[in-house]
Write an enzyme that holds these catalytic residues in place. Structure first.
Site, PDB file in Angstrom:
ATOM      1  N   TRP A 105       0.818  -1.227   0.000  1.00  0.00           N
ATOM      2  CA  TRP A 105       0.000   0.000   0.000  1.00  0.00           C
ATOM      3  C   TRP A 105       0.836   1.254   0.000  1.00  0.00           C
ATOM      4  O   TRP A 105       0.505   2.225  -0.684  1.00  0.00           O
ATOM      5  CB  TRP A 105      -1.007  -0.037   1.148  1.00  0.00           C
ATOM      6  CG  TRP A 105      -1.943  -1.197   0.959  1.00  0.00           C
ATOM      7  CD1 TRP A 105      -1.998  -2.335   1.709  1.00  0.00           C
ATOM      8  CD2 TRP A 105      -2.900  -1.374  -0.102  1.00  0.00           C
ATOM      9  NE1 TRP A 105      -2.938  -3.199   1.183  1.00  0.00           N
ATOM     10  CE2 TRP A 105      -3.499  -2.629   0.083  1.00  0.00           C
ATOM     11  CE3 TRP A 105      -3.307  -0.592  -1.183  1.00  0.00           C
ATOM     12  CZ2 TRP A 105      -4.494  -3.127  -0.773  1.00  0.00           C
ATOM     13  CZ3 TRP A 105      -4.295  -1.077  -2.034  1.00  0.00           C
ATOM     14  CH2 TRP A 105      -4.866  -2.328  -1.828  1.00  0.00           C
ATOM     15  N   ASP A 174      -1.208   6.489   6.446  1.00  0.00           N
ATOM     16  CA  ASP A 174      -2.340   5.671   6.009  1.00  0.00           C
ATOM     17  C   ASP A 174      -2.625   4.686   7.145  1.00  0.00           C
ATOM     18  O   ASP A 174      -1.837   3.783   7.398  1.00  0.00           O
ATOM     19  CB  ASP A 174      -1.959   4.932   4.717  1.00  0.00           C
ATOM     20  CG  ASP A 174      -3.023   3.912   4.291  1.00  0.00           C
ATOM     21  OD1 ASP A 174      -4.064   3.791   4.972  1.00  0.00           O
ATOM     22  OD2 ASP A 174      -2.800   3.241   3.254  1.00  0.00           O
ATOM     23  N   LYS A 198     -12.467  -1.693   7.237  1.00  0.00           N
ATOM     24  CA  LYS A 198     -11.762  -2.718   8.004  1.00  0.00           C
ATOM     25  C   LYS A 198     -12.147  -2.629   9.473  1.00  0.00           C
ATOM     26  O   LYS A 198     -12.773  -3.531  10.010  1.00  0.00           O
ATOM     27  CB  LYS A 198     -10.261  -2.571   7.809  1.00  0.00           C
ATOM     28  CG  LYS A 198      -9.871  -2.856   6.363  1.00  0.00           C
ATOM     29  CD  LYS A 198      -8.633  -2.126   5.948  1.00  0.00           C
ATOM     30  CE  LYS A 198      -8.474  -2.029   4.453  1.00  0.00           C
ATOM     31  NZ  LYS A 198      -8.556  -3.282   3.720  1.00  0.00           N
TER      32      LYS A 198
END
Ligand code: PMP
Length: 367
Positions: A105, A174, A198
């Protein structure tokens, strides 16, 4: 009667049962007004209340200082890979940003930033994403617009258990896959973003927490919906926001609050992940987790079965067996293979207990 399924999915992932019940109860008629949140104007006073309650809960749970804006945006974490450089790389004339690339990511985020300025990866390139290079090896750029890292790499199971020291540069993180899984000192950050699907809700909404003085530096080609100034000035209502996803997030935040807040989540998350890592560690290398002990994620536990690089036939058997026992979504990300157990806030200690015990029994009986 709901089927007894234990969902170890990496996202979208398990939601607290009570949240689903409440959403179900309110689906046809929200708060006695005769319509659903799905059908409500985003400019109505009822939706306005939902937005305010959700924002206030988030501010309370994370003790977000007053000089930070909270936005609820669309486009997922991936849109923020672009929005961050589009809004922040112009903070300094050199348009240079420092990136820590410790998994899929952050790697994607760095690639996106290259479109808008200079990207400096601060450490030697990693061959495999199984560790966080020691901070003594980082070469940060003096005068960087910001320093970026991904706090929990969902695919590789690599999590920072410290906040990077940027030597004064703006810190961006992030936190998509460990948001609200533990306390965070927001004041150390210029910006934090997290997709909700999530730990804090369903897909569709991404939370952006940004220090006010960093707003207003968007590049002139920045798409208007990604412009933090436009979104902040309009309280995330420049255009239609993801109303239902924001509502679900509000319910999840309330659930976190009622269950002891982020401190209690952290205790549970440590307990759950230790249960799995303990089994891995005491399995005589039958299960192998490739990640350095120092940065093993409490949210996503990746491991191989049978041998270090994974015995694919055995892993298939393992997944088939797990699925017969009601455990789903344990397959590792397609880019790395193997197994991954994701243990977000809504996954209970009981789920986790059932998981390893059943897996162990399964291993003894069938492999
Ligand atoms: N960051 C992290 C840490 C993620 O795990 C993900 C998605 N799994 C993303 C960003 C991308 O999010 P989205 O799919 O919402 O764009």
């Amino acid at each position: 009667e709901k089927k007894q399924t234990i969902n170890f999915g990496a996202g979208p992932a398990k939601l607290p049962q009570s949240v689903l019940f409440q959403a179900q109860k309110e689906l046809m008629d929200y708060n006695g007004i005769g319509i659903s949140v799905l059908e409500m104007s985003h400019r109505s006073s009822d939706f306005n209340k939902i937005m305010n309650t959700t924002e206030n809960l988030l501010r309370e749970l994370l003790s977000i200082p007053d000089n930070y804006k909270v936005m609820f945006l669309q486009g997922g974490g991936s849109a923020q890979f672009s929005a961050v450089p589009l809004n922040l790389i112009g903070l300094k004339q050199d348009r240079c940003a420092d990136y820590l690339v410790t998994g899929t990511w952050s790697s994607k985020a760095a690639k996106e930033a290259e479109k808008y300025g200079k990207v400096n990866v601060v450490h030697p390139k990693l061959e495999r994403y199984t560790k966080i290079p020691d901070s003594s090896s980082w070469s940060l750029t003096a005068g960087a617009s910001y320093v970026y890292y991904c706090c929990n790499e969902t695919v590789h199971g690599v999590e920072y258990n410290f906040t990077p020291d940027t030597h004064g540069s703006v810190l961006v993180s992030d936190m998509s896959s460990n948001f609200l899984s533990r306390p965070v000192d927001v004041s150390k950050f210029g910006l934090i973003f997290a997709g909700a699907q999530k730990n804090v809700g369903c897909a569709g909404v991404t939370v952006v927490i940004v220090r006010e003085d960093l707003i207003g530096y968007a590049l002139k080609d920045c798409p208007i919906v990604l412009d933090y100034k436009v979104q902040a000035d309009n309280n995330s209502l420049y255009n239609t926001p993801p109303c239902f996803s924001i509502y679900i997030m509000g319910l999840v935040l309330e659930w976190i609050k009622n269950n002891g807040g982020v401190e209690a989540m952290e205790t549970l998350n440590m307990k759950k992940s230790s249960m799995i890592y303990d089994i891995i560690n005491s399995s005589n290398d039958f299960y192998v987790c490739p990640v350095d002990i120092a940065c093993r994620s409490r949210m996503n536990v990746p491991f191989r079965v049978g041998k270090k690089e994974g015995d694919e036939a055995l892993e298939k058997k393992f997944l088939d067996g797990a699925s017969k026992l009601g455990m789903i979504s344990l397959k590792g990300h397609r880019s790395v293979g193997g197994i991954r157990a994701s243990l977000y806030n809504a996954v209970t200690v009981e789920d986790t207990l059932a998981g390893p015990f059943k897996l162990h029994a399964f291993k003894l009986n069938s492999l």
